[in-house]
Design a protein around this motif. Structure first.
Motif, short mmCIF file in Angstrom:
data_model
loop_
_atom_site.label_atom_id
_atom_site.label_comp_id
_atom_site.label_asym_id
_atom_site.label_seq_id
_atom_site.Cartn_x
_atom_site.Cartn_y
_atom_site.Cartn_z
N LEU A 1 -2.25 27.81 -17.17
CA LEU A 1 -3.52 27.86 -16.94
C LEU A 1 -4.40 27.41 -18.46
N LYS A 2 -5.41 26.55 -18.21
CA LYS A 2 -6.68 25.82 -19.07
C LYS A 2 -8.07 26.77 -19.22
N GLU B 1 -10.67 27.41 -17.09
CA GLU B 1 -10.31 27.85 -15.65
C GLU B 1 -10.68 28.78 -14.93
N LYS B 2 -11.10 28.92 -13.65
CA LYS B 2 -11.45 30.54 -12.47
C LYS B 2 -10.35 30.88 -12.24
N ILE B 3 -9.95 31.77 -12.05
CA ILE B 3 -8.72 32.34 -11.36
C ILE B 3 -8.88 33.85 -10.90
N ASP C 1 -6.75 29.42 -24.48
CA ASP C 1 -5.40 28.94 -23.76
C ASP C 1 -4.74 29.56 -24.51
#
Lengths: 287, 168
Positions: free
Chosen positions: B9-10, B13-15, B158
């Motif tokens: 994961l960075k 970033e959208k998750i 992150d």
């Protein structure tokens, strides 16, 4: 003399608690839509879209706009020729409990601030004001604590200039940064005593947010209104801070700046700042 | 346990998260931290878990949960390093974190997520089920197990310690 029953006040307060928590104020909603339209930052626009959608879902599905349904603050303006039959303070608190329970709102009130045991719905923080006439105006303002925690007061020297005041306000917003759910509505109280400046700052949040469209129509009238210039200057400077929605950048850090002033002492200049998150909620009724 | 490759994961970033997360805010954190300090058994095994800083409203009759947005994360900062040491994998909240938390996130290879702040009604749509699992006496501050589907998140810090609020 006109008479109103405490029971009626109870029911109105209950209704206002529900309205305030479920239906976002029209002026705030309008300003959010405006913010969405002018926003260029992609993430900020996405967040503003979610905020607008949230308000629509809350209204339609009768859900609280925010899970922090606040510490209920109730502002009462009673006409001096109106008689209340019964215990008005008790009626207000009973109304709060009734409304909060009915709408499944959160019981965020801790009775003992030090022991911090079981939470309930009341008591509200109640401000009474005696005015002319025989009407009563009730305003329910559920204040979330994410933003209430960021309140600041500064007792300036009476020789302080406007630039020092502006700097204090801008620095206060910078320090809050992303933490209290921007874009913010910023209430500012200038003058009075320490406690009164804080009250003015909170009351400023109850004032309707100016509509830029009607401003163009009534330009000269608006410009003559008190604090117009200072509000506008702060609005544009704070929106240059690039804090933005959720603190992720963008041109919308403040939805509005509302300033209230009052005469003060020759030796002092109190300035208070009371922020509201984008979910600025309140509802009023006059009878 | 949620299958997340934390280290991939960075920041920024959208998750969309599906699985189980656990609500905990001020008082629950205080109790968890006290239990860890006193070597007491925790009511919730923190290993591999994600904590959501949230105290929902009461649940309306026809819904899985009431309004349930994030609360200010920084109030939990004094307890977070201890919880991470006990195996906590991730946190969801709003706003910035202190230096010590960022360092602990890096040290224990954890992650801090942001979610839409002040959008409790919207976020309730991504919660399928909510059951209180610990500290039920705390009412809205109890620990609830939430089953979420496609819950929207932005990576705030992150596992390398990169902070979304640090790069502006």
């Amino acid at each position: 003399m006109k008479v109103i029953s405490a029971n009626k006040i109870k029911n109105i307060v209950a209704e206002l608690c529900i309205q305030a928590n479920l239906a976002l104020r029209e002026d705030v909603f309008r300003q959010l839509k405006r913010a969405y339209l002018v926003e260029k930052n992609k993430t900020a626009k996405d967040v503003l879209g979610a905020i607008i959608k949230n308000a629509q879902i809350a209204r339609k599905e009768k859900l609280a706009i925010c899970q922090d349904t606040g510490l209920p603050c109730v502002f009462v303006e009673i006409g001096q020729n109106l008689k209340v039959s019964g215990d008005i303070r008790q009626a207000i608190n009973q109304g709060v409990v009734l409304g909060y329970k009915k709408a499944y709102l959160r019981n965020s009130v801790i009775i003992d601030p030090i022991k911090r045991e079981k939470s309930g719905y009341a008591p509200a923080v109640i401000h009474f004001d005696i005015v002319r006439g025989e009407k009563i105006k009730l305003t329910v303002f559920p204040k979330g604590f994410g933003c209430e925690n960021k309140t600041q007061l500064k007792m300036f020297k009476p020789t302080a200039g406007i630039n020092e005041i502006k700097k204090f306000i801008i620095e206060a917003v910078k320090a809050v940064g992303p933490d209290a759910c921007p874009p913010y509505v910023i209430g500012i109280g200038i003058g009075g005593t320490a406690d009164y400046a804080c009250l003015l700052a909170k009351k400023a949040l109850l004032r309707k947010i100016r509509n830029p469209k009607s401003e163009i129509r009534n330009k000269s009238k608006m410009q003559n209104s008190k604090n117009y210039k200072l509000e506008n200057e702060l609005y544009s400077e704070i929106n240059k801070l690039n804090i933005g929605p959720m603190g992720l950048g963008g041109r919308n850090t403040a939805l509005a700046i509302n300033i209230e002033t009052y005469p003060t002492h020759i030796a002092g200049l109190p300035v208070a700042i009371n922020l509201s998150c984008h979910a600025l909620r309140s509802a009023s009724k006059t009878i | 346990m949620i299958q997340l490759k934390i280290e991939s994961l960075k920041t920024g970033e959208k998750i969309f998260l599906s699985g189980k997360i656990y609500t905990a805010r001020d008082q629950a954190h205080k109790r968890l931290a006290d239990a860890i300090k006193n070597n007491k058994r925790l009511p919730l095994d923190l290993r591999g878990k994600i904590i959501y800083y949230c105290g929902p409203t009461k649940t309306p009759k026809d819904k899985a949960i009431g309004s349930c947005g994030p609360t200010t994360s920084s109030r939990m900062d004094i307890f977070t390093p201890l919880l991470l040491k006990a195996g906590l994998m991730g946190m969801i909240g709003k706003g910035n974190r202190c230096k010590e938390v960022i360092q602990a996130i890096k040290k224990y290879k954890a992650v801090y997520f942001l979610t839409y702040a002040g959008c409790g009604a919207l976020l309730s749509k991504y919660v399928l089920k909510a059951i209180p699992v610990a500290y039920k006496d705390l009412g809205p501050e109890a620990i609830y197990e939430l089953e979420v589907k496609n819950f929207p998140l932005i990576v705030g810090i992150d596992s390398t310690g990169r902070n979304i609020y640090g790069k502006k």
